[in-house]
Design a protein around this motif. Structure first.
Motif, short mmCIF file in Angstrom:
data_model
loop_
_atom_site.label_atom_id
_atom_site.label_comp_id
_atom_site.label_asym_id
_atom_site.label_seq_id
_atom_site.Cartn_x
_atom_site.Cartn_y
_atom_site.Cartn_z
N SER A 138 0.79 -1.23 0.00
CA SER A 138 0.00 0.00 0.00
C SER A 138 0.82 1.28 0.00
O SER A 138 0.30 2.36 -0.28
N SER A 139 2.12 1.19 0.31
CA SER A 139 2.92 2.41 0.39
C SER A 139 4.33 2.28 -0.19
O SER A 139 5.09 3.24 -0.17
N THR A 140 4.69 1.10 -0.70
CA THR A 140 6.05 0.91 -1.22
C THR A 140 6.06 0.14 -2.54
O THR A 140 5.13 -0.62 -2.84
N GLN A 154 9.56 4.09 -0.91
CA GLN A 154 8.27 4.56 -0.40
C GLN A 154 7.65 5.46 -1.46
O GLN A 154 8.35 6.25 -2.10
N THR A 185 3.61 6.98 -3.44
CA THR A 185 2.23 7.44 -3.29
C THR A 185 1.26 6.48 -3.97
O THR A 185 1.64 5.68 -4.83
N LYS A 218 6.24 11.81 5.31
CA LYS A 218 4.96 11.11 5.48
C LYS A 218 3.80 11.98 5.02
O LYS A 218 2.89 11.52 4.31
N SER A 268 -0.76 11.28 -2.45
CA SER A 268 -1.61 10.11 -2.65
C SER A 268 -3.05 10.55 -2.89
O SER A 268 -3.82 9.85 -3.56
#
Length: 200
Positions: free
Chosen positions: A14-16, A29, A31, A83, A90
């Protein structure tokens, strides 16, 4: 240090995104907008930013140069970390970020997960202030014409202002914008210009 990584996409969550280059898997990492453009097993290129902290080194990767540049602009704001930058990108495209800042649209920025009103206000204030300073020292800006002349240019002045928020000077973008229909919506002018800038 790293401009980009190119190789096979061997893992996503979901993020990488993990890109294998020469037998090494680079954990980037990223979006949701970048992840939507990727497919497991494909050969991909991610434009990267290396964040070095005392206790860690983090690699961030983006499918478009404009998204990377917007990320760097956002984390340059005091109190906005990687973050929050990822969360904003995103939720919003680079052109939507530029429009939100140029039009003081704090509510749109707060749509990003974990980004509150205070952070959104700081992003708008700092980046608009930075834009104002860069325009005041910009010798190659568009001629400071009358309001009537600006009106004749349609949405181009607004697009120049919004792109300035992302760090592009009038000299960078005015040539590209001059080839477009000034009656197009501002967001469309920004999107077309960013695509052209990404190809240069």
């Amino acid at each position: 240090m790293f401009y980009s990584v190119r190789g096979k996409l061997i893992h996503m969550d979901s993020s990488t995104a993990v890109v294998e280059c020469g037998g090494v898997g680079y954990n980037c990492q990223t979006t949701m907008n970048t992840l939507k453009n990727l497919r497991l097993g494909d050969e991909v290129t991610l434009y990267t930013y290396l964040n070095v902290r005392e206790d860690a080194m983090e690699l961030f990767g983006f499918s478009a140069k404009t998204e990377l540049e917007t990320f760097k602009t956002l984390i340059g704001v005091s109190g906005v970390g990687p973050k929050a930058g990822l969360a904003i990108l995103s939720e919003l495209s680079p052109e939507q970020v530029a429009m939100a800042i140029a039009t003081d649209d704090i509510k749109t920025i707060t749509r990003a997960q974990g980004v509150g009103k205070k952070i959104a206000q700081r992003i708008v204030l700092e980046l608009k202030d930075k834009l104002a300073k860069s325009l005041s020292s910009e010798d190659t800006s568009l001629p400071s014409a009358s309001a009537a002349a600006n009106a004749a240019m349609g949405n181009i002045p607004k697009a120049i202002e919004a792109l300035g928020v992302l760090g592009y000077s009038p000299a960078d973008v005015s040539g590209i914008l001059a080839t477009m229909d000034s009656a197009l919506p501002v967001e469309q002018l920004i999107a077309h210009t960013l695509r052209q800038m990404g190809r240069q």
